[in-house]
Design a protein around this motif. Structure first.
Motif, mmCIF file in Angstrom:
data_model
loop_
_atom_site.group_PDB
_atom_site.id
_atom_site.type_symbol
_atom_site.label_atom_id
_atom_site.label_comp_id
_atom_site.label_asym_id
_atom_site.label_seq_id
_atom_site.Cartn_x
_atom_site.Cartn_y
_atom_site.Cartn_z
ATOM 1 N N ALA A 245 23.569 66.339 -61.411
ATOM 2 C CA ALA A 245 25.130 65.886 -61.279
ATOM 3 C C ALA A 245 25.183 64.387 -60.744
ATOM 4 C CB ALA A 245 25.480 66.807 -59.902
ATOM 5 N N LEU A 246 26.474 63.953 -60.630
ATOM 6 C CA LEU A 246 26.437 62.446 -60.593
ATOM 7 C C LEU A 246 27.287 62.343 -59.163
ATOM 8 C CD1 LEU A 246 25.937 59.950 -62.200
ATOM 9 C CD2 LEU A 246 27.960 59.907 -63.011
ATOM 10 N N GLY A 247 26.960 60.928 -58.518
ATOM 11 C CA GLY A 247 27.678 60.830 -57.397
ATOM 12 C C GLY A 247 27.548 59.289 -57.148
ATOM 13 N N THR A 248 28.432 58.821 -56.409
ATOM 14 C CA THR A 248 28.783 57.354 -56.190
ATOM 15 C C THR A 248 28.197 56.726 -54.778
ATOM 16 O OG1 THR A 248 31.093 57.627 -54.938
ATOM 17 C CG2 THR A 248 30.880 57.309 -57.320
ATOM 18 N N ASP A 249 27.595 57.790 -53.932
ATOM 19 C CA ASP A 249 26.954 57.518 -52.607
ATOM 20 C C ASP A 249 27.677 56.591 -51.681
ATOM 21 O OD1 ASP A 249 24.707 57.359 -51.263
ATOM 22 O OD2 ASP A 249 23.523 56.051 -52.155
ATOM 23 N N ASN A 250 27.179 55.633 -51.149
ATOM 24 C CA ASN A 250 27.923 54.764 -50.144
ATOM 25 C C ASN A 250 29.167 54.029 -50.419
ATOM 26 O OD1 ASN A 250 24.980 55.122 -49.247
ATOM 27 N ND2 ASN A 250 25.882 55.149 -47.264
ATOM 28 N N VAL A 251 30.407 54.288 -49.928
ATOM 29 C CA VAL A 251 31.507 53.394 -50.337
ATOM 30 C C VAL A 251 31.220 51.940 -49.930
ATOM 31 C CG1 VAL A 251 33.967 53.029 -49.771
ATOM 32 C CG2 VAL A 251 33.082 55.232 -49.931
ATOM 33 N N MET A 252 30.369 52.023 -49.029
ATOM 34 C CA MET A 252 29.995 50.629 -48.281
ATOM 35 C C MET A 252 29.335 49.498 -49.454
ATOM 36 S SD MET A 252 26.867 50.091 -45.438
ATOM 37 C CE MET A 252 26.726 48.439 -44.561
ATOM 38 N N LEU A 253 28.694 50.321 -50.437
ATOM 39 C CA LEU A 253 27.841 49.659 -51.334
ATOM 40 C C LEU A 253 28.570 49.701 -52.834
ATOM 41 C CD1 LEU A 253 24.474 51.205 -50.557
ATOM 42 C CD2 LEU A 253 25.230 48.836 -49.916
ATOM 43 N N ASN A 254 29.497 50.748 -53.142
ATOM 44 C CA ASN A 254 30.062 50.894 -54.300
ATOM 45 C C ASN A 254 31.351 51.574 -54.128
ATOM 46 O OD1 ASN A 254 27.892 50.055 -56.461
ATOM 47 N ND2 ASN A 254 26.829 51.598 -55.384
ATOM 48 N N ALA A 255 32.339 50.985 -55.119
ATOM 49 C CA ALA A 255 33.851 51.897 -55.060
ATOM 50 C C ALA A 255 33.505 53.348 -55.638
ATOM 51 C CB ALA A 255 34.508 51.187 -56.079
ATOM 52 N N PRO A 256 34.019 54.468 -54.940
ATOM 53 C CA PRO A 256 33.895 55.516 -55.505
ATOM 54 C C PRO A 256 34.565 56.015 -56.747
ATOM 55 C CG PRO A 256 35.376 55.552 -53.567
ATOM 56 C CD PRO A 256 34.881 54.307 -53.770
ATOM 57 N N SER A 257 34.363 55.405 -57.872
ATOM 58 C CA SER A 257 34.857 55.619 -59.046
ATOM 59 C C SER A 257 33.782 56.066 -59.869
ATOM 60 C CB SER A 257 35.174 54.139 -59.796
ATOM 61 O OG SER A 257 35.302 54.364 -61.215
ATOM 62 N N MET A 258 34.164 57.474 -60.480
ATOM 63 C CA MET A 258 33.320 58.339 -61.420
ATOM 64 C C MET A 258 33.244 57.611 -62.776
ATOM 65 S SD MET A 258 31.745 60.431 -59.777
ATOM 66 C CE MET A 258 31.115 61.809 -60.802
ATOM 67 N N PHE A 259 34.330 56.759 -62.947
ATOM 68 C CA PHE A 259 34.376 56.047 -64.636
ATOM 69 C C PHE A 259 33.390 55.144 -64.621
ATOM 70 C CE2 PHE A 259 39.130 57.426 -64.561
ATOM 71 C CZ PHE A 259 39.000 57.962 -65.559
ATOM 72 N N ARG A 260 33.314 54.273 -63.264
ATOM 73 C CA ARG A 260 32.183 53.428 -63.373
ATOM 74 C C ARG A 260 30.688 53.982 -63.211
ATOM 75 N NH1 ARG A 260 34.064 48.486 -58.966
ATOM 76 N NH2 ARG A 260 35.893 48.122 -59.938
ATOM 77 N N GLU A 261 30.668 55.047 -62.534
ATOM 78 C CA GLU A 261 29.241 55.743 -62.315
ATOM 79 C C GLU A 261 28.940 56.226 -63.750
ATOM 80 O OE1 GLU A 261 26.027 55.821 -60.026
ATOM 81 O OE2 GLU A 261 28.231 55.301 -59.178
ATOM 82 N N MET A 262 29.764 56.903 -64.654
ATOM 83 C CA MET A 262 29.388 57.299 -65.831
ATOM 84 C C MET A 262 29.086 56.237 -66.804
ATOM 85 S SD MET A 262 32.111 60.509 -66.734
ATOM 86 C CE MET A 262 33.613 59.526 -66.871
ATOM 87 N N GLU A 263 29.779 55.094 -66.768
ATOM 88 C CA GLU A 263 29.486 54.095 -67.733
ATOM 89 C C GLU A 263 27.897 53.645 -67.436
ATOM 90 O OE1 GLU A 263 31.151 49.929 -69.359
ATOM 91 O OE2 GLU A 263 32.328 50.894 -67.655
#
Length: 340
Positions: A245-263
């Motif tokens: 499964a896919l997650g975005t982890d710490n909001v401190m480090l990355n925007a919680p955007s699944m679009f960005r994570e997928m790409e």
């Protein structure tokens, strides 16, 4: 309720021209038909690993190592969380949750620092936001009891047998970070028989054998791993052994955007990882990991759905709708997130 367009149906995301019929918040059927809509209808995303409390510290700690940033108990984020005003913390989480919802996320798994008080704070932040949550308390058994389970930092940070046993007795979810910095903590994490692992950047063959034997799902967060300099998860190897499964982890480090994570995941991966693999990681694999009844367009599933404008300036002219969603779509293409 009826949604028309190109429907990405089932676990394989078969593009079906037609409609999704929803009654009382539940998917009844997918109907094939010729329709005039250019919309793309797909499951809303399930973000399988987040730290929403970090919303108070976006882009803090540039240049620090992973341990300096997030290691308990005195990593930068933990110090900032301890010093944060509760009202400030809740408002920051509200903003991140609204951002997630607007970007097509229908559900998420959140590791929540701060004991019982931390769990209560995110519950307050969730009030009035229609996003399904699986909140895992940290640090104490009491936090687990107040939450939907326990989210352990990692076997290198301490022994979690007591917390694991209490979580099992409560019939709740137990997740643990493993293999983020190096492989040294993976066997100890697996010895706890977790419901899922997070990261597994440095998984070796013996670890993959154990994961496959146990059927342990894994939540990966490739953008976070690259930001903290620990490397990239072996997505293809993991997918060959278990559900990922896919997650975005710490909001401190990355925007919680699944679009960005997928790409990012799609373009980082080798040829063994397909666009349907990545979309599955962002939807139904996360739902399965967390025990949620969403993430897939099939009869009797909860209708947490996402409608994209297939005729937007970004998506117009696509030839493969699944690849277009995974590699090209963004929040500007979102028309609706259901339930509204």
């Amino acid at each position: 309720m009826v949604l028309e367009g190109t429907v990405l149906a089932g676990r394989e995301f078969e593009p079906v021209e037609g409609r999704v019929v929803v009654e009382n918040g539940v998917i009844q059927r997918v109907e094939r038909d010729t329709v005039s809509s250019n919309d793309i209808v797909l499951p809303a995303f399930v973000n399988a690993h987040t730290h929403i409390g970090d919303s108070i510290a976006k882009e803090a700690g540039a240049g620090l190592s992973l341990d300096e940033l997030v290691a308990p108990p005195d990593g930068l984020k933990h110090r900032l969380l301890r010093d944060a005003d509760r009202e400030e913390l809740v408002e920051a989480m509200v903003r991140s949750l609204r951002f997630m919802r607007a970007g097509g996320t229908g559900a998420f798994v959140g590791f929540r620092e701060g004991g019982v008080e931390g769990v209560e704070a995110i519950r307050d932040a969730l009030a009035g936001i229609d996003i399904e949550s699986v909140v895992l308390g940290r640090e104490t058994v009491d936090a687990m009891a107040a939450a939907d389970g326990f989210g352990a930092s990692g076997a290198r940070d301490g022994h979690f047998d007591r917390e694991r046993n209490a979580t099992r007795e409560a019939g709740k979810l137990f997740g643990i970070h493993a293999g983020e910095r190096d492989p040294a903590d993976i066997n100890a994490a697996l010895d706890l028989d977790p419901d899922f692992l997070v990261h597994m950047v440095h998984a070796e063959e013996l670890h993959l054998d154990r994961v496959e034997e146990r059927g342990t799902p894994i939540a990966i967060c490739p953008r976070s791993n690259l930001v903290t300099g620990v490397g990239a998860p072996p997505i293809g190897d993991l997918l060959e052994r278990t559900s990922v499964a896919l997650g975005t982890d710490n909001v401190m480090l990355n925007a919680p955007s699944m679009f960005r994570e997928m790409e990012f995941a799609a373009k980082l991966s080798d040829g063994r990882v397909t666009a349907p693999d990545v979309l599955r990681m962002a939807t139904v694999a996360g739902a399965d990991l967390a025990g949620l009844d969403c993430g897939c367009i099939e009869p009797d599933r909860i209708a947490r759905l996402l409608v994209l404008d297939g005729d937007s300036d970004s998506l117009a002219g696509y030839r493969d709708p699944v690849r277009a969603v995974v590699r090209r779509a963004g929040v500007d293409d979102v028309k609706r997130v259901l339930p509204a």
